[in-house]
Design a protein around this motif. Structure first.
Motif, PDB file in Angstrom:
ATOM      1  N   SER A   1       1.917  47.962 -16.569  1.00 32.81           N
ATOM      2  CA  SER A   1       2.673  49.222 -16.449  1.00 32.81           C
ATOM      3  C   SER A   1       1.805  50.342 -15.890  1.00 32.81           C
ATOM      4  O   SER A   1       1.997  51.510 -16.246  1.00 32.81           O
ATOM      5  CB  SER A   1       3.258  49.664 -17.796  1.00 32.81           C
ATOM      6  OG  SER A   1       4.236  48.796 -18.236  1.00 32.81           O
ATOM      7  N   GLY A   2       0.871  49.999 -15.021  1.00 34.50           N
ATOM      8  CA  GLY A   2      -0.023  51.008 -14.451  1.00 34.50           C
ATOM      9  C   GLY A   2       0.726  52.067 -13.655  1.00 34.50           C
ATOM     10  O   GLY A   2       0.389  53.247 -13.717  1.00 34.50           O
ATOM     11  N   ALA A   3       1.764  51.639 -12.924  1.00 37.15           N
ATOM     12  CA  ALA A   3       2.519  52.599 -12.106  1.00 37.15           C
ATOM     13  C   ALA A   3       3.167  53.662 -12.987  1.00 37.15           C
ATOM     14  O   ALA A   3       3.108  54.856 -12.675  1.00 37.15           O
ATOM     15  CB  ALA A   3       3.575  51.856 -11.293  1.00 37.15           C
TER      16      ALA A   3
ATOM     17  N   ALA B   1       3.121  59.134 -15.404  1.00 37.04           N
ATOM     18  CA  ALA B   1       3.135  60.012 -16.580  1.00 37.04           C
ATOM     19  C   ALA B   1       1.991  61.013 -16.520  1.00 37.04           C
ATOM     20  O   ALA B   1       2.175  62.206 -16.772  1.00 37.04           O
ATOM     21  CB  ALA B   1       3.034  59.173 -17.855  1.00 37.04           C
ATOM     22  N   MET B   2       0.806  60.534 -16.156  1.00 38.54           N
ATOM     23  CA  MET B   2      -0.364  61.426 -16.166  1.00 38.54           C
ATOM     24  C   MET B   2      -0.414  62.321 -14.937  1.00 38.54           C
ATOM     25  O   MET B   2      -0.792  63.483 -15.022  1.00 38.54           O
ATOM     26  CB  MET B   2      -1.648  60.590 -16.277  1.00 38.54           C
ATOM     27  CG  MET B   2      -1.870  60.075 -17.678  1.00 38.54           C
ATOM     28  SD  MET B   2      -3.433  59.214 -17.854  1.00 38.54           S
ATOM     29  CE  MET B   2      -2.979  57.597 -17.344  1.00 38.54           C
ATOM     30  N   ASP B   3      -0.013  61.762 -13.792  1.00 35.81           N
ATOM     31  CA  ASP B   3      -0.116  62.520 -12.545  1.00 35.81           C
ATOM     32  C   ASP B   3       1.047  63.508 -12.399  1.00 35.81           C
ATOM     33  O   ASP B   3       0.831  64.719 -12.258  1.00 35.81           O
ATOM     34  CB  ASP B   3      -0.134  61.514 -11.376  1.00 35.81           C
ATOM     35  CG  ASP B   3      -0.468  62.190 -10.058  1.00 35.81           C
ATOM     36  OD1 ASP B   3      -1.125  63.231 -10.089  1.00 35.81           O
ATOM     37  OD2 ASP B   3      -0.055  61.675  -9.009  1.00 35.81           O
ATOM     38  N   TYR B   4       2.271  63.003 -12.474  1.00 35.33           N
ATOM     39  CA  TYR B   4       3.436  63.860 -12.239  1.00 35.33           C
ATOM     40  C   TYR B   4       3.770  64.740 -13.445  1.00 35.33           C
ATOM     41  O   TYR B   4       4.085  65.912 -13.294  1.00 35.33           O
ATOM     42  CB  TYR B   4       4.677  63.016 -11.910  1.00 35.33           C
ATOM     43  CG  TYR B   4       4.582  62.179 -10.657  1.00 35.33           C
ATOM     44  CD1 TYR B   4       3.617  62.411  -9.687  1.00 35.33           C
ATOM     45  CD2 TYR B   4       5.473  61.139 -10.435  1.00 35.33           C
ATOM     46  CE1 TYR B   4       3.538  61.631  -8.548  1.00 35.33           C
ATOM     47  CE2 TYR B   4       5.412  60.352  -9.298  1.00 35.33           C
ATOM     48  CZ  TYR B   4       4.437  60.605  -8.366  1.00 35.33           C
ATOM     49  OH  TYR B   4       4.362  59.828  -7.241  1.00 35.33           O
TER      50      TYR B   4
ATOM     51  N   PRO C   1      -5.659  65.104 -12.422  1.00 38.36           N
ATOM     52  CA  PRO C   1      -6.055  64.700 -11.059  1.00 38.36           C
ATOM     53  C   PRO C   1      -5.814  63.195 -10.868  1.00 38.36           C
ATOM     54  O   PRO C   1      -5.990  62.414 -11.810  1.00 38.36           O
ATOM     55  CB  PRO C   1      -7.557  65.007 -11.023  1.00 38.36           C
ATOM     56  CG  PRO C   1      -7.765  66.012 -12.083  1.00 38.36           C
ATOM     57  CD  PRO C   1      -6.761  65.715 -13.160  1.00 38.36           C
ATOM     58  N   LEU C   2      -5.422  62.813  -9.649  1.00 36.93           N
ATOM     59  CA  LEU C   2      -4.995  61.428  -9.387  1.00 36.93           C
ATOM     60  C   LEU C   2      -6.076  60.405  -9.755  1.00 36.93           C
ATOM     61  O   LEU C   2      -5.792  59.369 -10.360  1.00 36.93           O
ATOM     62  CB  LEU C   2      -4.604  61.279  -7.913  1.00 36.93           C
ATOM     63  CG  LEU C   2      -3.951  59.956  -7.534  1.00 36.93           C
ATOM     64  CD1 LEU C   2      -2.673  59.707  -8.326  1.00 36.93           C
ATOM     65  CD2 LEU C   2      -3.645  59.908  -6.041  1.00 36.93           C
ATOM     66  N   LYS C   3      -7.327  60.709  -9.408  1.00 37.31           N
ATOM     67  CA  LYS C   3      -8.395  59.740  -9.682  1.00 37.31           C
ATOM     68  C   LYS C   3      -8.637  59.600 -11.188  1.00 37.31           C
ATOM     69  O   LYS C   3      -8.916  58.506 -11.678  1.00 37.31           O
ATOM     70  CB  LYS C   3      -9.686  60.153  -8.953  1.00 37.31           C
ATOM     71  CG  LYS C   3     -10.650  58.998  -8.829  1.00 37.31           C
ATOM     72  CD  LYS C   3     -11.680  59.196  -7.753  1.00 37.31           C
ATOM     73  CE  LYS C   3     -12.595  57.986  -7.677  1.00 37.31           C
ATOM     74  NZ  LYS C   3     -13.669  58.145  -6.705  1.00 37.31           N
ATOM     75  N   VAL C   4      -8.508  60.724 -11.909  1.00 42.35           N
ATOM     76  CA  VAL C   4      -8.648  60.661 -13.370  1.00 42.35           C
ATOM     77  C   VAL C   4      -7.473  59.874 -13.958  1.00 42.35           C
ATOM     78  O   VAL C   4      -7.647  59.044 -14.857  1.00 42.35           O
ATOM     79  CB  VAL C   4      -8.709  62.091 -13.977  1.00 42.35           C
ATOM     80  CG1 VAL C   4      -8.754  62.030 -15.501  1.00 42.35           C
ATOM     81  CG2 VAL C   4      -9.921  62.847 -13.453  1.00 42.35           C
ATOM     82  N   SER C   5      -6.262  60.103 -13.409  1.00 37.87           N
ATOM     83  CA  SER C   5      -5.073  59.356 -13.878  1.00 37.87           C
ATOM     84  C   SER C   5      -5.272  57.864 -13.677  1.00 37.87           C
ATOM     85  O   SER C   5      -4.986  57.059 -14.580  1.00 37.87           O
ATOM     86  CB  SER C   5      -3.817  59.779 -13.106  1.00 37.87           C
ATOM     87  OG  SER C   5      -3.569  61.129 -13.256  1.00 37.87           O
ATOM     88  N   SER C   6      -5.751  57.478 -12.495  1.00 42.83           N
ATOM     89  CA  SER C   6      -5.935  56.054 -12.194  1.00 42.83           C
ATOM     90  C   SER C   6      -6.973  55.422 -13.114  1.00 42.83           C
ATOM     91  O   SER C   6      -6.755  54.324 -13.650  1.00 42.83           O
ATOM     92  CB  SER C   6      -6.379  55.861 -10.742  1.00 42.83           C
ATOM     93  OG  SER C   6      -5.427  56.399  -9.881  1.00 42.83           O
ATOM     94  N   ALA C   7      -8.107  56.117 -13.281  1.00 43.94           N
ATOM     95  CA  ALA C   7      -9.180  55.564 -14.115  1.00 43.94           C
ATOM     96  C   ALA C   7      -8.751  55.490 -15.572  1.00 43.94           C
ATOM     97  O   ALA C   7      -8.998  54.486 -16.254  1.00 43.94           O
ATOM     98  CB  ALA C   7     -10.432  56.425 -13.981  1.00 43.94           C
ATOM     99  N   THR C   8      -8.076  56.537 -16.048  1.00 43.73           N
ATOM    100  CA  THR C   8      -7.635  56.556 -17.446  1.00 43.73           C
ATOM    101  C   THR C   8      -6.563  55.493 -17.666  1.00 43.73           C
ATOM    102  O   THR C   8      -6.541  54.815 -18.703  1.00 43.73           O
ATOM    103  CB  THR C   8      -7.113  57.960 -17.831  1.00 43.73           C
ATOM    104  OG1 THR C   8      -8.112  58.925 -17.480  1.00 43.73           O
ATOM    105  CG2 THR C   8      -6.821  58.068 -19.308  1.00 43.73           C
ATOM    106  N   SER C   9      -5.680  55.334 -16.670  1.00 46.36           N
ATOM    107  CA  SER C   9      -4.648  54.290 -16.751  1.00 46.36           C
ATOM    108  C   SER C   9      -5.289  52.908 -16.847  1.00 46.36           C
ATOM    109  O   SER C   9      -4.876  52.077 -17.654  1.00 46.36           O
ATOM    110  CB  SER C   9      -3.735  54.379 -15.521  1.00 46.36           C
ATOM    111  OG  SER C   9      -3.007  53.203 -15.357  1.00 46.36           O
ATOM    112  N   ASN C  10      -6.315  52.670 -16.030  1.00 41.25           N
ATOM    113  CA  ASN C  10      -7.024  51.390 -16.054  1.00 41.25           C
ATOM    114  C   ASN C  10      -7.620  51.114 -17.430  1.00 41.25           C
ATOM    115  O   ASN C  10      -7.579  49.989 -17.926  1.00 41.25           O
ATOM    116  CB  ASN C  10      -8.165  51.437 -15.035  1.00 41.25           C
ATOM    117  CG  ASN C  10      -7.983  50.372 -13.995  1.00 41.25           C
ATOM    118  OD1 ASN C  10      -7.714  49.237 -14.326  1.00 41.25           O
ATOM    119  ND2 ASN C  10      -8.107  50.749 -12.745  1.00 41.25           N
ATOM    120  N   PHE C  11      -8.187  52.153 -18.007  1.00 41.25           N
ATOM    121  CA  PHE C  11      -8.780  52.041 -19.351  1.00 41.25           C
ATOM    122  C   PHE C  11      -7.692  51.673 -20.365  1.00 41.25           C
ATOM    123  O   PHE C  11      -7.892  50.846 -21.243  1.00 41.25           O
ATOM    124  CB  PHE C  11      -9.424  53.377 -19.721  1.00 41.25           C
ATOM    125  CG  PHE C  11     -10.113  53.385 -21.058  1.00 41.25           C
ATOM    126  CD1 PHE C  11     -11.441  53.014 -21.167  1.00 41.25           C
ATOM    127  CD2 PHE C  11      -9.443  53.779 -22.196  1.00 41.25           C
ATOM    128  CE1 PHE C  11     -12.080  53.031 -22.399  1.00 41.25           C
ATOM    129  CE2 PHE C  11     -10.069  53.802 -23.426  1.00 41.25           C
ATOM    130  CZ  PHE C  11     -11.396  53.426 -23.528  1.00 41.25           C
TER     131      PHE C  11
END
Lengths: 133, 275
Positions: B177-179, B184-187, B192-202
Motif C-alpha cells: 500500500s505504498g501508493a 496520505a503523507m504527500d497530499y 516533502p515527497l522524498k520524506v514521504s517516500s522514505a517514511t512510507s518505505n519504513f
C-alpha cells in the motif's frame, strides 16, 4: 533530517538499525535458501505434490505448534526449515519497532513510548488473533 | 525443479517491475500467482505479505541511514496502519475470494491513477497545532545545497484515516500500500515527497509484517509458495533498484499504467465470474 530534536536517536539509528536489520534479513534469507535447496534436493516429489494440492484449494491451513516446527527443522526437514526462515523474516519489522521503542524510552518521550507500545501490542495481537481466529 | 524455478522467476519478475514502477512487488506478485500459477488468492496474499516484509527491510535501511525517514511521523501513523493491517489480515481469512479480487482490481486502478498523477512538493513552513504537539515537523537539505530547510506537517487525523485504509488493504490484499501511504503523507499531510517516500518505505515493512504475523499464526502461509516467492521478489527488487538510476522511468510510466489497468480488468473479471 526529520526532526530538529532527534539528533541523538538518529545517530544511534544510523549506526545500529542497518546492522541489526541486515543481520536478521541475511539470516532469514540463508535459512530460506538452505530450506529451498534441501527441498529441491531431497523432497522434490513432495514439493510438486504439495504445489498441485494448493492449486484451486482456497481453504489451505497448515497450523503446527512452534515446538514441533522447531523439532522438525532441527531434524533437517526442509519444510520446517523454510517455515522457520519465514518466521525469522517477519521478525525484521518487529525488531525495528522494538528498537524504536527503546530509543523513545531512552529519550523519555512519553507520547512516542505510548504510540510505539501500541504498535508493538498490535503486532503481538496479530499473532494472538491468528492463533485463535 | 521446474515448478520451483518457475515460481522464483515469476517472483523475480514481479519484484523487478515493482521496484522500477515504485509500486512494490506485492502489487504484481498476487495477480501473477493467480493468473500464471493458478494459486488461490488467500494463499497468494499470505506469500506476498512475506515478500513485502523482505523487500522493504532491505530498501528502508538505506533511507534510514541517509536520514530521510521521519521516524515520528512513521510511528504516529503506524498505529493506524497496524490496526488496519491486523483487521484486514483477519478479514482475509473470512471473506470470499471474489470480494478480495474485486478489491484488488480497485486498488490496481488507484495505483494506476497514482502513477499518472504524481506531482511535486508542496512544503509548508510550519506544522498545525496537533502536528506541532507531536513534533512531527523536520528539516531536509535545501535543493541548492549547503543549508537545511524546515518543513511542517498538517492534518494528522486525515492522514491517519487514509493510513487505516492503507493498512486494511495491505492485510486484505498482501500489498505494501505504498501508493496510498505516499498519498496520505504527500497530499494530505504535506510532507516533502522524498520524506514521504522514505517514511512510507519504513512503514511498509511494519504494516506488512503485522498482516504476515496473522497469516503465519493462523497457518495460512503455504511455505512451498511463500519461500520461493519471498526470495524471488527480493532478488528482483534488488536488481530493479540497481537498474533504476540508469533508466528513464518517465518513458516506462505509461507501460506500467497499461499493465495495472490490464491486471484490474483481469481481477475484476475473475471477481464477477466468481460471484
Amino acid at each position: 533530517m526529520s526532526n530538529s530534536t532527534t539528533t541523538d536517536e538518529e545517530r544511534i539509528l544510523r549506526v545500529w538499525t542497518p546492522v541489526i536489520l541486515r543481520t536478521i534479513l541475511i539470516a532469514a534469507i540463508v535459512v530460506l535458501l538452505f530450506g529451498l535447496f534441501s527441498m529441491a534436493w531431497q523432497s522434490s516429489g513432495y514439493y510438486v505434490a504439495h504445489f498441485h494440492r494448493l492449486q484451486g484449494h482456497a481453504n489451505y491451513q497448515h497450523r503446527e505448534s512452534w515446538s514441533s516446527l522447531a523439532s522438525t527443522a532441527l531434524h533437517g526437514d526442509p519444510h520446517g526449515i523454510m517455515t522457520i526462515g519465514l518466521m525469522v523474516l517477519t521478525l525484521v519489522p518487529l525488531a525495528r519497532v522494538a528498537f524504536c521503542f527503546l530509543l523513545f524510552v531512552k529519550e523519555r518521550d512519553g507520547i512516542y513510548i505510548a504510540l510505539t507500545a501500541y504498535v508493538l501490542i498490535g503486532l503481538v495481537a496479530g499473532v494472538v488473533l491468528g492463533r485463535v481466529g | 525443479m521446474l515448478i520451483m524455478g518457475g515460481l522464483l522467476a515469476l517472483a523475480a519478475g514481479a519484484g523487478f517491475i515493482g521496484a522500477l514502477s515504485g509500486l512494490g512487488g506485492g502489487v504484481f506478485i498476487v495477480p501473477a500467482l493467480l493468473i500464471f500459477a493458478h494459486i488461490p488468492i488467500q494463499i497468494a496474499v499470505g506469500a506476498s505479505l512475506i515478500s513485502v516484509v523482505a523487500t522493504s527491510a532491505g530498501a528502508s535501511v538505506a533511507f534510514v541511514r541517509d536520514g530521510w525517514t521521519n521516524l515520528r511521523v512513521a510511528m504516529a501513523l503506524e498505529c493506524a496502519t497496524v490496526t488496519g493491517a491486523v483487521t484486514g489480515a483477519y478479514l482475509a481469512g473470512i471473506i470470499p475470494a471474489w470480494v478480495l479480487e474485486l478489491l484488488f482490481a480497485l486498488m490496481m486502478l488507484q495505483s494506476a491513477y497514482f502513477t499518472v498523477t504524481k506531482v511535486g512538493d508542496s512544503i509548508l513552513p510550519r506544522s498545525d497545532k496537533l502536528a506541532a504537539r507531536l513534533q512531527l515537523g523536520g528539516r531536509i537539505p535545501a535543493d541548492t545545497g549547503g543549508h537545511e530547510v524546515e518543513y511542517g506537517v498538517v492534518n494528522v487525523p486525515g492522514g491517519a484515516l487514509l493510513m487505516l485504509v492503507a493498512g486494511l488493504m495491505s492485510g486484505l490484499l498482501g500489498i505494501g500500500s505504498g501508493a496510498l501511504k505516499v498519498m496520505a503523507m504527500d497530499y494530505v499531510m504535506h510532507l516533502p515527497l522524498k520524506v514521504s517516500s522514505a517514511t512510507s518505505n519504513f512503514m511498509i515493512g511494519v504494516t506488512a509484517g503485522a498482516g504476515a504475523l496473522v497469516f503465519l499464526a493462523r497457518g495460512d502461509v503455504a511455505t512451498v509458495i511463500a519461500a520461493p516467492v519471498a526470495l524471488g521478489v527480493t532478488a528482483g527488487a534488488l536488481a530493479g533498484s540497481r537498474l533504476l538510476p540508469h533508466v528513464n522511468v518517465q518513458s516506462l510510466r505509461m507501460m506500467f499504467v497499461a499493465i495495472l489497468v490490464l491486471i484490474a480488468i483481469e481481477m475484476g473479471w475473475r471477481a464477477i465470474s466468481g460471484f
